[in-house]
Design a protein around this motif. Structure first.
Motif, PDB file in Angstrom:
ATOM      1  N   ILE A  40       2.068  -3.196  -9.118  1.00 12.28           N
ATOM      2  CA  ILE A  40       1.635  -4.124  -8.073  1.00 12.28           C
ATOM      3  C   ILE A  40       2.409  -5.435  -8.242  1.00 12.28           C
ATOM      4  N   GLN A  41       3.120  -5.830  -7.197  1.00 12.59           N
ATOM      5  CA  GLN A  41       3.891  -7.068  -7.231  1.00 12.59           C
ATOM      6  C   GLN A  41       3.337  -8.067  -6.211  1.00 12.59           C
ATOM      7  N   VAL A  42       3.491  -9.349  -6.538  1.00  7.94           N
ATOM      8  CA  VAL A  42       3.218 -10.429  -5.587  1.00  7.94           C
ATOM      9  C   VAL A  42       4.480 -11.284  -5.533  1.00  7.94           C
ATOM     10  N   ASN A  43       5.059 -11.360  -4.344  1.00  6.53           N
ATOM     11  CA  ASN A  43       6.342 -12.057  -4.169  1.00  6.53           C
ATOM     12  C   ASN A  43       7.412 -11.537  -5.119  1.00  6.53           C
ATOM     13  N   GLY A  44       7.395 -10.206  -5.309  1.00 12.24           N
ATOM     14  CA  GLY A  44       8.443  -9.575  -6.111  1.00 12.24           C
ATOM     15  C   GLY A  44       8.225  -9.629  -7.605  1.00 12.24           C
ATOM     16  N   ARG A  45       7.141 -10.290  -8.058  1.00 12.35           N
ATOM     17  CA  ARG A  45       6.878 -10.384  -9.500  1.00 12.35           C
ATOM     18  C   ARG A  45       5.772  -9.415  -9.888  1.00 12.35           C
ATOM     19  N   LEU A  46       5.991  -8.653 -10.935  1.00 12.44           N
ATOM     20  CA  LEU A  46       5.004  -7.686 -11.390  1.00 12.44           C
ATOM     21  C   LEU A  46       3.749  -8.402 -11.867  1.00 12.44           C
ATOM     22  N   ARG A  47       2.602  -8.043 -11.288  1.00 10.92           N
ATOM     23  CA  ARG A  47       1.345  -8.688 -11.661  1.00 10.92           C
ATOM     24  C   ARG A  47       0.336  -7.718 -12.270  1.00 10.92           C
ATOM     25  N   ALA A  48       0.443  -6.425 -11.931  1.00  9.09           N
ATOM     26  CA  ALA A  48      -0.534  -5.464 -12.441  1.00  9.09           C
ATOM     27  C   ALA A  48      -0.012  -4.050 -12.213  1.00  9.09           C
ATOM     28  N   LYS A  49      -0.720  -3.101 -12.794  1.00 12.92           N
ATOM     29  CA  LYS A  49      -0.452  -1.685 -12.564  1.00 12.92           C
ATOM     30  C   LYS A  49      -1.791  -0.989 -12.368  1.00 12.92           C
ATOM     31  N   ILE A  50      -1.803   0.012 -11.480  1.00 12.88           N
ATOM     32  CA  ILE A  50      -3.030   0.762 -11.250  1.00 12.88           C
ATOM     33  C   ILE A  50      -2.756   2.254 -11.408  1.00 12.88           C
ATOM     34  N   GLU A  51      -3.787   2.965 -11.852  1.00  9.59           N
ATOM     35  CA  GLU A  51      -3.725   4.420 -11.966  1.00  9.59           C
ATOM     36  C   GLU A  51      -4.495   5.015 -10.787  1.00  9.59           C
ATOM     37  N   VAL A  52      -3.849   5.895 -10.034  1.00 14.85           N
ATOM     38  CA  VAL A  52      -4.502   6.530  -8.884  1.00 14.85           C
ATOM     39  C   VAL A  52      -4.207   8.023  -8.895  1.00 14.85           C
ATOM     40  N   PRO A  53      -5.093   8.823  -8.301  1.00 14.72           N
ATOM     41  CA  PRO A  53      -4.799  10.255  -8.196  1.00 14.72           C
ATOM     42  C   PRO A  53      -3.535  10.486  -7.371  1.00 14.72           C
ATOM     43  N   THR A  54      -2.824  11.523  -7.694  1.00 12.52           N
ATOM     44  CA  THR A  54      -1.569  11.801  -6.978  1.00 12.52           C
ATOM     45  C   THR A  54      -1.813  12.068  -5.503  1.00 12.52           C
ATOM     46  N   GLU A  55      -3.028  12.529  -5.166  1.00  9.85           N
ATOM     47  CA  GLU A  55      -3.303  12.834  -3.766  1.00  9.85           C
ATOM     48  C   GLU A  55      -3.845  11.621  -3.013  1.00  9.85           C
ATOM     49  N   ALA A  56      -3.965  10.465  -3.684  1.00  6.15           N
ATOM     50  CA  ALA A  56      -4.516   9.273  -3.038  1.00  6.15           C
ATOM     51  C   ALA A  56      -3.644   8.856  -1.855  1.00  6.15           C
ATOM     52  N   VAL A  57      -4.302   8.436  -0.773  1.00  7.56           N
ATOM     53  CA  VAL A  57      -3.577   8.008   0.421  1.00  7.56           C
ATOM     54  C   VAL A  57      -3.321   6.505   0.340  1.00  7.56           C
ATOM     55  N   ARG A  58      -2.434   6.030   1.204  1.00  7.79           N
ATOM     56  CA  ARG A  58      -2.044   4.611   1.163  1.00  7.79           C
ATOM     57  C   ARG A  58      -3.245   3.687   1.284  1.00  7.79           C
ATOM     58  N   GLU A  59      -4.192   4.001   2.164  1.00 10.63           N
ATOM     59  CA  GLU A  59      -5.335   3.121   2.384  1.00 10.63           C
ATOM     60  C   GLU A  59      -6.102   2.862   1.080  1.00 10.63           C
ATOM     61  N   ASP A  60      -6.335   3.944   0.328  1.00 10.40           N
ATOM     62  CA  ASP A  60      -7.068   3.794  -0.929  1.00 10.40           C
ATOM     63  C   ASP A  60      -6.240   3.057  -1.968  1.00 10.40           C
TER      64      ASP A  60
END
Length: 619
Positions: free
Chosen positions: A566-586
Motif C-alpha cells: 500500500i503506497q501513499v503518494n508513491g511511498r510504501l506505507r503498509a502491506k496487507i494480506e488478502v485471499p488470492t480470490e479477493a476482488v478489488r472492492e475488498d
C-alpha cells in the motif's frame, strides 16, 4: 505543600516499567527535569558570602565572564552598590510583573542591570561583574548562573547586548559570531589555572566534567549535585468547592483531626462570596468554622483552605474498585485482584499534570501499604481528536460541531459507534464524515440481510450444514484478524475484515450456522445492539455478551494469500494480506483502512491499482 520532589528519582526510574507513548515519557522526564552537575561557590569580592551556582557544565567554568542573579534573589540586596540601587530597584519592580513564561521567551530581547558588585571565579580568580536579568528564575537551580556566552545562546545574546567578554573554552565554533553550543563534540581549550597546576585542556567534555568536579570538591569550592525542575506541590485552594482539610488550629498550632472524626465534609451553604480576608468562602461560615479540638477540648478554628481537584482525580481508579467500603480506602484483596490498570486511554493533554500527580499519589499509597504495585497505569494510549467535516477542530464559532445525539437519532447507536472505530487509527486525528456513517449503516444492513428475511425471521439460507473449506478458512482468518486487531486497538482494520466476511456470505446461497454464529460474536463488541438481536433470532440465550470469545485454528488461517503493498503518494506505507480470490472492492477497503493514518480523511485525487500487485493513493 506535598513533597513530590522526594519522589522525583522514582518517578523517573519507574517510567521503565510502563508501556507509554514515547512523547509522553519525554514530557514527564522534561517536567521532572533531572540534571546532574556541580554546585560551585563564587565568593563575593567586596563582602562576606558567596553566590552558589548549579551548572551541568563545570567544564566551561574558565569561560565564565559575568554572573547573573534572578531579580528576586536575596543576595541582590547584598551586592548592589549605592550608585546602582535605583536602577536595580526599578528593574526588579518591572520583572515582578512578568510571568515565568514571559521571562523565558527565547525570542525576546535580553534585558538586565549591572548591580555594581563582583564575584570571584573559583578556577582562575577573575572578578566577574554581577548582573540581574529576568531570564534567570529563582525557582530553578539556585536562582543564579555563571554566564558562559561563548557556549550558551541566551548568555551570548546578553553579552552582545551589554558588550561583555566572550571567551571560547570548547573548540569548534566561531564564538564572536555565534554561540557554539554543540559542545559535546568539541575539545576543551583555555582552561588551566595560571600556575598550570590544574588543566583540562585537550580533554573532551565527558572526560573534563568529572575531572574538574573532583578538583572543585578537593579545593572546597564545589560539590557534585543533582537538580530538578520539578517543584513541591502547593496543595491548597482558596475556594469553597473542594475537599476541606481535616485540620484544626489550636493556640496557633495546626492539629489533624483523629481518624474517627473523618470524613470532614463541606458545610451546606448558599453563600459562596469571597471572605475579604484572602481566605476561602468557608471563613464566612462561622458555625462550621468555630469548633472544639477533640483531643484537648480547647476552642479551635478549622482550616479554611480546600484541596484542589487533584485530590480526587489522583486516586479515583482505586476507589472504583471498592466504592462502598465505609471503613477502608479499599479492600486489599480487591486491590491485588484489579490493579494495576491494564490500559488507560486518555487525551495527551493529561500527559504531565494528571498522570504525573496520579503516579506520585499512587507511590505514596504504595509506600504505606495501601497499593501493591509501584505504578498505576501499565499501558497508555492517547486517542486522536475528531475534527469537523471541514477538517478543522470542532467549535461553535465555526459551526462545525457534530451532535452525537442527532447522529444516533438518524443512524442508530451501533452505526455511530462502528463508524467512530472505522474512521482510522485510534491515535490519529481524523475528520468526521456523515457520508461515512451512511456507508457503515449500509454494512450493518448487509449483515442483517445475511441472516434475516424480509419478514424479520431467521433467513432460510442460514442452515445447519457443515461449511465448505473456503468458508471455514474465511471464518478462522476473520477470528484471527479481529482478535489480534482488538488487542492492538486496530479497530478500523478489524471492521474491514468483517466487511470482507459479510461480502463473501452475501454471495453464498447456503450460510452455515457454524460460520454465522461465531461471526455474530465477533461483531458484538462493535455493534452490540444488532448482535444481541441476531443472537436471539439464532435461538440463543442468554445474552451474546456472556458467550465465550471464538477461537481460531492457526492451520486454518493459512490459505491461498497474496501480499499487496500500500503506497501513499508513491511511498510504501503498509502491506496487507488478502485471499488470492479477493476482488478489488475488498482489497481497496482494507487498503484504505491501513492507509488511514496518512490519508487523514481526505479523498484521494487518484487511486492506482495494479491487479493483485499494488495500491497507490495519490493525495
Amino acid at each position: 505543600m506535598l513533597k513530590i520532589t522526594a519522589y522525583a528519582d522514582r518517578l523517573l526510574e519507574d517510567l521503565k516499567l510502563v508501556d507509554w507513548p514515547t512523547s509522553t515519557l519525554e514530557m514527564q522526564k522534561n517536567w521532572i527535569g533531572r540534571s546532574v552537575g556541580a554546585e560551585v561557590d563564587f565568593t563575593l569580592a567586596d563582602q562576606k558570602g558567596a553566590i552558589r551556582v548549579f551548572t551541568t557544565r563545570p567544564d566551561t567554568l574558565f569561560g565564565a565572564t559575568y554572573m547573573v542573579l534572578a531579580p528576586e534573589h536575596p543576595l541582590v540586596d547584598v551586592v548592589v552598590s549605592n550608585k546602582q540601587k535605583t536602577a536595580v530597584q526599578t528593574y526588579r519592580e518591572a520583572s515582578a510583573k512578568k510571568s515565568d513564561l514571559q521571562r523565558q521567551e527565547l525570542e525576546k530581547e535580553k534585558t538586565g542591570v549591572f548591580t555594581g558588585g563582583y564575584a570571584v571565579n573559583p578556577v582562575n580568580g577573575e572578578q566577574l561583574p554581577i548582573w540581574i536579568a529576568d531570564y534567570v528564575l529563582m525557582s530553578y537551580g539556585t536562582g543564579a548562573i555563571m554566564a558562559v556566552p561563548a557556549h550558551d545562546e541566551r548568555d551570548w545574546a546578553f553579552a552582545r547586548q551589554y558588550a561583555l567578554p566572550i571567551r571560547e573554552v570548547i573548540a569548534g565554533g566561531t564564538v564572536q559570531e555565534a554561540a557554539f553550543t554543540e559542545t559535546n563534540r568539541g575539545t576543551v581549550v583555555n582552561s588551566a589555572t595560571s600556575d598550570d597546576a590544574f588543566s583540562i585542556n585537550g580533554l573532551t567534555p565527558d572526560k573534563a566534567i568529572p575531572k574538574i568536579t573532583e578538583w572543585l570538591e578537593k579545593q572546597g569550592k564545589g560539590i557534585q549535585a543533582v537538580n530538578y525542575k520539578l517543584r513541591d506541590w502547593l496543595f491548597a485552594r482558596q475556594r469553597y468547592w473542594g475537599e476541606p482539610f481535616p485540620i484544626v488550629w489550636v493556640d496557633g498550632d495546626a492539629r489533624p483531626l483523629p481518624e474517627e472524626r473523618l470524613p470532614l465534609v463541606l458545610p451546606e451553604t448558599h453563600n459562596f462570596k469571597p471572605s475579604g480576608t484572602g481566605e476561602s468562602p468557608l471563613a464566612n461560615l462561622t458555625e462550621w468554622l468555630t469548633t472544639t479540638d477533640p483531643v484537648t477540648n480547647k476552642p479551635a478554628r478549622r482550616e479554611t483552605n480546600t484541596m484542589p481537584q487533584w485530590a480526587g482525580s489522583c486516586w479515583y481508579y482505586l476507589r472504583f474498585i471498592d466504592p462502598k467500603n465505609s471503613t477502608h480506602l479499599l479492600d486489599p484483596a480487591k486491590e491485588r485482584y484489579w490493579m494495576p490498570v491494564d490500559l488507560y486511554i486518555g487525551g495527551s493533554e493529561h500527559a504531565v499534570l494528571h498522570l504525573l500527580y496520579a503516579r506520585f499519589w499512587h507511590k505514596v499509597l504504595f509506600d504505606i501499604g495501601v497499593t501493591s504495585t509501584p505504578e498505576p497505569f501499565m499501558k497508555l494510549v492517547h486517542q486522536g481528536i475528531v475534527l469537523g467535516e471541514d477538517n478543522q477542530k470542532m467549535s461553535k464559532s465555526r459551526g462545525n460541531v457534530v451532535n452525537p445525539d442527532e447522529m444516533i437519532d438518524q443512524f442508530g447507536a451501533d452505526a455511530v459507534r462502528l463508524y467512530e472505530m472505522f474512521m482510522g487509527p485510534l491515535e490519529a486525528m481524523k475528520p468526521w464524515s456523515t457520508r461515512g456513517v451512511e456507508g457503515v449503516t449500509r454494512f450493518l444492513d448487509r449483515v442483517w440481510r445475511v441472516m434475516v428475511d424480509e419478514q424479520g425471521r431467521l433467513s432460510s439460507s442460514v442452515v445447519p450444514t457443515a461449511p465448505s473449506l473456503d468458508h471455514e478458512r474465511l471464518l478462522h482468518q476473520t477470528i484471527k484478524k479481529v482478535t489480534e486487531d482488538i488487542e492492538a486497538l486496530r479497530f478500523n482494520t478489524a471492521i474491514s475484515q468483517m466487511m470482507i466476511f459479510t461480502n463473501e456470505m452475501t454471495k453464498a446461497q447456503a450460510r452455515p450456522r457454524a460460520v454465522i454464529e461465531p461471526f455474530v460474536l465477533l461483531l458484538s463488541p462493535f455493534a452490540p445492539h444488532l448482535a444481541e438481536e441476531l443472537w436471539g433470532l439464532l435461538g440463543h440465550h442468554p445474552s451474546v455478551s456472556q458467550q465465550p470469545w471464538p477461537t481460531f485454528d492457526p492451520a486454518m488461517t493459512v490459505g491461498e494469500h497474496m501480499t499487496i503493498p500500500i503506497q501513499v503518494n508513491g511511498r510504501l506505507r503498509a502491506k496487507i494480506e488478502v485471499p488470492t480470490e479477493a476482488v478489488r472492492e475488498d482489497i481497496e477497503r482494507l487498503a484504505r483502512a491501513e492507509a488511514a493514518e496518512w490519508l487523514q480523511g481526505k479523498e484521494p485525487k487518484k487511486v492506482i491499482y495494479v491487479d493483485k500487485k499494488l495500491f497507490n493513493f495519490v493525495v
